[in-house]
Write a protein that holds these residues in place. Structure first.
Motif, PDB file in Angstrom:
ATOM      1  N   TRP A  11      24.171 -17.584 -18.100  1.00 45.05           N
ATOM      2  CA  TRP A  11      25.255 -17.087 -18.957  1.00 45.05           C
ATOM      3  C   TRP A  11      26.570 -17.020 -18.182  1.00 45.05           C
ATOM      4  CZ3 TRP A  11      25.985 -11.240 -19.689  1.00 45.05           C
ATOM      5  CH2 TRP A  11      27.076 -10.966 -20.505  1.00 45.05           C
ATOM      6  N   VAL A  12      26.541 -16.353 -17.039  1.00 51.91           N
ATOM      7  CA  VAL A  12      27.764 -16.188 -16.237  1.00 51.91           C
ATOM      8  C   VAL A  12      28.288 -17.550 -15.790  1.00 51.91           C
ATOM      9  CG1 VAL A  12      28.662 -15.279 -14.061  1.00 51.91           C
ATOM     10  CG2 VAL A  12      27.228 -13.833 -15.519  1.00 51.91           C
TER      11      VAL A  12
ATOM     12  N   VAL B 210      29.900 -19.626 -18.734  1.00 50.10           N
ATOM     13  CA  VAL B 210      31.245 -19.162 -19.098  1.00 50.10           C
ATOM     14  C   VAL B 210      32.234 -19.415 -17.959  1.00 50.10           C
ATOM     15  CG1 VAL B 210      32.643 -17.153 -19.707  1.00 50.10           C
ATOM     16  CG2 VAL B 210      30.378 -17.447 -20.735  1.00 50.10           C
ATOM     17  N   ALA B 211      31.900 -19.005 -16.748  1.00 48.26           N
ATOM     18  CA  ALA B 211      32.849 -19.104 -15.631  1.00 48.26           C
ATOM     19  C   ALA B 211      33.184 -20.550 -15.284  1.00 48.26           C
ATOM     20  CB  ALA B 211      32.294 -18.376 -14.406  1.00 48.26           C
TER      21      ALA B 211
ATOM     22  N   VAL C  13      38.189 -16.603 -24.162  1.00 46.66           N
ATOM     23  CA  VAL C  13      37.280 -16.220 -23.077  1.00 46.66           C
ATOM     24  C   VAL C  13      36.363 -15.091 -23.549  1.00 46.66           C
ATOM     25  CG1 VAL C  13      37.113 -15.289 -20.737  1.00 46.66           C
ATOM     26  CG2 VAL C  13      38.856 -16.997 -21.272  1.00 46.66           C
ATOM     27  N   ILE C  14      36.920 -14.120 -24.254  1.00 47.39           N
ATOM     28  CA  ILE C  14      36.120 -12.998 -24.759  1.00 47.39           C
ATOM     29  C   ILE C  14      35.089 -13.480 -25.765  1.00 47.39           C
ATOM     30  CG2 ILE C  14      36.212 -10.868 -26.135  1.00 47.39           C
ATOM     31  CD1 ILE C  14      38.985 -10.377 -24.749  1.00 47.39           C
TER      32      ILE C  14
ATOM     33  N   THR D 217      32.381 -15.489 -24.002  1.00 50.04           N
ATOM     34  CA  THR D 217      31.505 -14.615 -23.210  1.00 50.04           C
ATOM     35  C   THR D 217      30.522 -13.873 -24.105  1.00 50.04           C
ATOM     36  OG1 THR D 217      33.228 -14.371 -21.540  1.00 50.04           O
ATOM     37  CG2 THR D 217      31.464 -12.713 -21.553  1.00 50.04           C
TER      38      THR D 217
ATOM     39  N   GLY E   2      26.666 -15.038 -24.327  1.00 49.32           N
ATOM     40  CA  GLY E   2      25.768 -13.984 -23.861  1.00 49.32           C
ATOM     41  C   GLY E   2      24.724 -13.648 -24.908  1.00 49.32           C
TER      42      GLY E   2
END
Length: 122
Positions: free
Chosen positions: A69-70, A73-74, A92-93, A96, A100
Motif C-alpha cells: 500500500w505505502v 502510493v509513494a 494524494v489523499i 491513499t 489502502g
C-alpha cells in the motif's frame, strides 16, 4: 496459488482505482490515457511486492499489505510528479484512502474468511 490470486487482486485494485478516477474526470475513453495514469501505480505496486517479498505470503496484512500500500502510493506519486502528471493534495489523499481500503481490505477479508473456515473445521 493464493499468491497469484493476491497479485491479481492487487493489480485489479490499481486498475479499478484508475478506472474510477478517470471516469469521474470524464477521461475514461483513451487506452493510452488509461495506461499513462496506471503505470506509476503499477510500478509502485511491483516495487512493494519486491520490497516486502509478497510472493511468500501475499495475503499477509503485515508486512506485505501495508508495504505494498505505502509503496504503491509513494512510488506512484513520485513517478507521477517526475513524469509531469498531477499530485494535488486532494488526489494524494483520495489515492491513499482508496488504495489502502482495497489493498488492505481484501487481505482483511481473506484473514477473517480463513479464521471462519478454521473455526468451522474446514
Amino acid at each position: 496459488m493464493r499468491n497469484v490470486v493476491g497479485g491479481v487482486l492487487d493489480v485489479a485494485a490499481v486498475v479499478v482505482f484508475v478506472a474510477i478516477g478517470r471516469a469521474s474526470h470524464d477521461e475514461a475513453g483513451s487506452l493510452t490515457g488509461f495506461a499513462a495514469t496506471a503505470w506509476p501505480f503499477l510500478v509502485g505496486l511491483a516495487a512493494g511486492w519486491a520490497v516486502t517479498r509478497a510472493w511468500r505470503r501475499a495475503d499477509a496484512l503485515v508486512p506485505a499489505g501495508v508495504g505494498i500500500w505505502v509503496s504503491t502510493v509513494a512510488v506512484g506519486m513520485v513517478l507521477r510528479a517526475v513524469s509531469g502528471q498531477g499530485t494535488a493534495v486532494a488526489f494524494v489523499i483520495v489515492a491513499t484512502v482508496f488504495l489502502g481500503f482495497v489493498l488492505l481490505g481484501w487481505r482483511l477479508a481473506a484473514r477473517f474468511a480463513g479464521r471462519r473456515a478454521a473455526a468451522q473445521g474446514g
